[in-house]
Motif scaffolding. Structure first.
Motif, PDB file in Angstrom:
ATOM      1  N   GLY A 297      28.975   3.266  21.501  1.00 56.65           N
ATOM      2  CA  GLY A 297      28.858   1.805  21.514  1.00 56.65           C
ATOM      3  C   GLY A 297      29.190   1.166  20.188  1.00 56.65           C
ATOM      4  O   GLY A 297      29.079  -0.044  20.026  1.00 56.65           O
TER       5      GLY A 297
ATOM      6  N   LYS B  39      34.445   2.190  18.868  1.00 52.63           N
ATOM      7  CA  LYS B  39      35.602   3.061  18.643  1.00 52.63           C
ATOM      8  C   LYS B  39      36.677   2.838  19.710  1.00 52.63           C
ATOM      9  O   LYS B  39      37.849   2.601  19.396  1.00 52.63           O
ATOM     10  N   SER B  40      36.277   2.917  20.976  1.00 53.08           N
ATOM     11  CA  SER B  40      37.257   2.738  22.048  1.00 53.08           C
ATOM     12  C   SER B  40      37.876   1.351  21.998  1.00 53.08           C
ATOM     13  O   SER B  40      39.036   1.160  22.348  1.00 53.08           O
ATOM     14  N   SER B  41      37.097   0.380  21.548  1.00 53.06           N
ATOM     15  CA  SER B  41      37.615  -0.988  21.477  1.00 53.06           C
ATOM     16  C   SER B  41      38.786  -1.079  20.509  1.00 53.06           C
ATOM     17  O   SER B  41      39.752  -1.795  20.764  1.00 53.06           O
TER      18      SER B  41
HETATM   19  N1  LIG Z   1      35.102  -3.723  29.238  1.00 55.19           N
HETATM   20  C1  LIG Z   1      34.045  -4.127  28.528  1.00 55.19           C
HETATM   21  N2  LIG Z   1      33.489  -5.327  28.756  1.00 55.19           N
HETATM   22  C2  LIG Z   1      32.432  -5.750  28.021  1.00 55.19           C
HETATM   23  N3  LIG Z   1      31.865  -5.045  27.051  1.00 55.19           N
HETATM   24  C3  LIG Z   1      32.370  -3.839  26.769  1.00 55.19           C
HETATM   25  C4  LIG Z   1      33.488  -3.314  27.502  1.00 55.19           C
HETATM   26  N4  LIG Z   1      33.777  -2.096  27.002  1.00 55.19           N
HETATM   27  C5  LIG Z   1      32.882  -1.869  26.031  1.00 55.19           C
HETATM   28  N5  LIG Z   1      32.038  -2.903  25.868  1.00 55.19           N
HETATM   29  C6  LIG Z   1      30.966  -3.022  24.872  1.00 55.19           C
HETATM   30  O1  LIG Z   1      31.540  -3.001  23.600  1.00 55.19           O
HETATM   31  C7  LIG Z   1      30.770  -2.223  22.713  1.00 55.19           C
HETATM   32  C8  LIG Z   1      31.648  -1.153  22.076  1.00 55.19           C
HETATM   33  O2  LIG Z   1      32.082  -0.256  23.078  1.00 55.19           O
HETATM   34  P1  LIG Z   1      33.115   0.913  22.808  1.00 55.19           P
HETATM   35  O3  LIG Z   1      34.223   0.385  21.978  1.00 55.19           O
HETATM   36  O4  LIG Z   1      33.457   1.503  24.107  1.00 55.19           O
HETATM   37  O5  LIG Z   1      32.213   1.903  21.942  1.00 55.19           O
HETATM   38  P2  LIG Z   1      32.476   3.433  21.622  1.00 55.19           P
HETATM   39  O6  LIG Z   1      33.823   3.828  22.108  1.00 55.19           O
HETATM   40  O7  LIG Z   1      32.330   3.508  20.143  1.00 55.19           O
HETATM   41  O8  LIG Z   1      31.378   4.179  22.293  1.00 55.19           O
HETATM   42  C9  LIG Z   1      29.621  -1.666  23.504  1.00 55.19           C
HETATM   43  O9  LIG Z   1      28.491  -2.454  23.202  1.00 55.19           O
HETATM   44  C10 LIG Z   1      30.030  -1.839  24.937  1.00 55.19           C
HETATM   45  O10 LIG Z   1      28.906  -2.125  25.712  1.00 55.19           O
END
Ligand SMILES: Nc1ncnc2c1ncn2[C@@H]1O[C@H](COP(=O)(O)OP(=O)(O)O)[C@@H](O)[C@H]1O
Ligand SMILES: [Mg+2]
Length: 588
Positions: free
Chosen positions: A380, A383-385
């Motif tokens: 959370g 990273k994926s973002s």
């Molecule tokens: N499609 C989405 N819509 C809304 N919020 C999202 C979505 N994808 C991720 N998030 C939120 O964005 C934050 C960062 O997520 P993410 O980048 O997936 O983290 P990581 O890859 O580091 O685990 C988290 O709080 C997650 O809940």
């Protein structure tokens, strides 16, 4: 469930539907001509019978009767043919229109940005492209054209009746308002009943879809009995909805019978009087019995057909709503340079999925061509973002993302995406051959390319061992492959496109040591000579990266090489001790 809105006949909506008829103008014209023909032919038979009774039967003219019989058989044959082509063409028309529409809808959905899918249930989109579209086909095969035909037929029959004997006609039609009232009440009742049926069918579908997809969870946790009870309840409601709608039919049809008996009663009573008074011939009464039957059938069915039409309109409304969602990633960039060096820079990037819930806050970094950047941080952290942004799967709110010094929005979208290979955490495999899962049906990629890429990644051997090798059929979502094998296939996918930039969301899925080794090797191969941004869980990947960023709740906590960050003795060091130390010792 959205409610049925407005009238059965919404002119704007119809006009929009008819735009899809344009390519099938010929079939449409044929359908209309056949509809008119059917309506005109309908009163002919009763009229012939009347003529036969009066001119031949009552005068004992056997030869004339035989001749008339032949004419009637011929007429029947003609009617049969016309009916056949009518049914055929209206169905061809409906199916052709929805085939085009379905392709349009699918194309449109494919181009929508991911944000739309975050908010729209997949089941709903499938319903749109399958069942809602089906109801539009019915507009043509059972709705509109047939309604027009029935009304024409009613008009034609009443006209002939009036022409034959207007007085008798008016007497016979006295119960008609009753029938219309009954039809109206029925139409309203059945409308809500049908809506309930559709809601229950949707519930049933959703339940089945989810529970069959999630059957493993249900079985692992031995939830079969509880789920069965839920399923029984849903089924009972489904049954009740159907019974309710059938109940209306079982009332309506006998009521129609009674009303039509009333008409015939009036006919016999008043008709006999006229016959006795020598005002009409017996043939007229015989033909009127047939006319009445021919009148009641279409009027009885009209209620049903109006519903079909209305369902079609509702379906169309929903589909056009999907077509009207304009949530596409803007593609105004024109840059398509011959080669990309693969230089990536984030400058003060702010990003939120919704409103101002910042997921990334003021992120800046620079990765030079050929370098590897590793992203680490808690679940959370964002990273994926970071990855989602680079591909423009999601748009940033503030700041800029540059590739080779140019804003990513200045590149043509497909160009940008085809130069960045993304390997996501959860691998999705289509139910298709391994080969097609790798090249994604891109015919420009030859079998040799596939094999070469697979060899480089180190997955050739395991694919070869599968029955059929590259033609091995992957079952839905790759159920027949292990997580590690699926991951390897996704690596070949990236490899075969030979992109300048590699983006990798490293899966944490625990795999056996042998596969682990293969994956480690594959990742190293993939990163060779490419600019890579890797969300890293494996110590080896992190250690070898040129730069490591520690993300924490959307902010960069620390940035540097492995050694630098260890020396810094901060967040990374703690994370390292916590997460990787045991693994590090084991692998060392
Ligand atoms: N499609 C989405 N819509 C809304 N919020 C999202 C979505 N994808 C991720 N998030 C939120 O964005 C934050 C960062 O997520 P993410 O980048 O997936 O983290 P990581 O890859 O580091 O685990 C988290 O709080 C997650 O809940
Ligand atoms: Mg993630």
């Amino acid at each position: 469930m959205s409610k049925v809105s407005g009238n059965a006949v919404d002119v704007n909506l119809l006009r929009r539907i008819f735009r899809y008829v344009t390519p099938y103008r010929n079939i449409f014209t044929k359908s209309i001509i056949l509809t008119v023909l059917l309506a005109v032919l309908a009163p002919l038979r009763p009229w012939l019978i009347q003529y036969t009774v009066d001119s031949y039967i009552l005068l004992n003219d056997f030869r004339g009767l035989v001749n008339m019989s032949f004419i009637m058989v011929a007429l029947l044959l003609i009617q049969t043919f016309v009916q056949y082509y009518h049914t055929f063409y209206t169905n061809v028309l409906g199916q052709s229109v929805i085939k085009d529409l379905r392709i349009t809808v699918f194309n449109h959905i494919s181009a929508l940005r991911l944000k739309y899918f975050d908010r729209t249930p997949i089941g709903q989109l499938i319903t749109r492209t399958v069942s809602d579209l089906e109801t539009i086909a019915d507009i043509f095969s059972e709705g509109l054209i047939v309604i027009v035909g029935d009304i024409l037929q009613v008009v034609a029959i009443i006209a002939v009746m009036l022409y034959t004997d207007w007085e008798l006609t008016l007497i016979v039609l006295i119960p008609m308002p009753l029938l219309m009232a009954a039809s109206y009440v029925f139409k309203e009742a059945i409308k809500s009943a049908f809506q309930e049926v559709r809601t229950q069918v949707a519930n049933l579908n959703t339940f089945l879809q989810e529970h069959i997809s999630g059957i493993r969870i249900i079985q692992y946790f031995a939830r079969e009995n509880q789920e069965m009870r839920k399923f029984k309840k849903i089924n009972a409601r489904h049954r009740d909805a159907h019974i309710q709608s059938n109940w209306y039919y079982s009332i309506f049809f006998p009521v129609v019978e009674i009303i039509s008996a009333l008409s015939i009663g009036l006919l016999v009573w008043y008709g006999s009087k006229l016959i006795i008074a020598n005002d009409i011939s017996p043939g007229v009464v015989v033909s009127f019995i047939m006319y009445i039957n021919m009148l009641f059938r279409p009027i009885r069915e009209l209620a049903d057909k109006f519903n079909t039409l209305q369902m079609g309109m509702v379906g169309a409304e929903r589909i056009f709503k999907v077509l009207d969602t304009d949530e596409k990633t803007e593609n105004k960039g024109i840059l398509k340079p011959e080669t990309l060096k693969g230089d990536i820079e984030f400058r003060n990037v702010w990003f939120a999925y919704n409103d101002e819930n910042w997921v990334l806050k003021d992120i800046s970094f620079h990765v030079k061509p050929g370098e590897t950047l590793a992203l680490v941080g808690a679940t959370g952290a964002g990273k994926s973002s970071v990855i989602n942004i680079l591909n423009r799967f999601y748009e940033i709110n503030k700041g800029s993302v540059l590739v080779d010094g140019k804003d990513i929005r200045d590149y043509e979208l497909n160009y940008l995406r085809s130069h960045i290979a993304t390997v996501l955490q959860d691998v999705f495999l289509f139910s298709d051959t391994i080969g097609n899962n790798i090249n994604l049906n891109n015919q420009e990629i030859s079998r040799e390319d596939l094999v070469r890429a697979a060899m480089e990644v180190g997955a050739h051997q395991f694919i070869e061992k599968l029955p059929g090798g590259y033609d091995y059929d992957v079952m839905e979502r790759g159920a027949t492959l292990s997580a590690g094998q699926a991951q390897l296939i996704s690596f070949i996918r990236a490899m075969v496109y030979d992109p300048q930039i590699l983006v990798l969301d490293e899966a944490t899925a625990s795999v056996d040591t042998e596969t682990e080794e293969l994956i480690r090797h594959a990742i190293n191969k993939l990163m060779e000579g490419r600019t890579s941004i890797v969300i890293a869980h494996r110590l080896s990947t992190i250690q070898n990266a040129d730069k490591i960023i520690v993300l924490d709740r959307g902010e960069i906590r620390e940035m540097g090489s492995h050694q630098q960050l260890l020396k810094f003795n901060g967040y990374y060091k703690r994370l390292y001790d916590l997460q990787f130390n045991s693994e590090g010792i084991a692998k060392a």
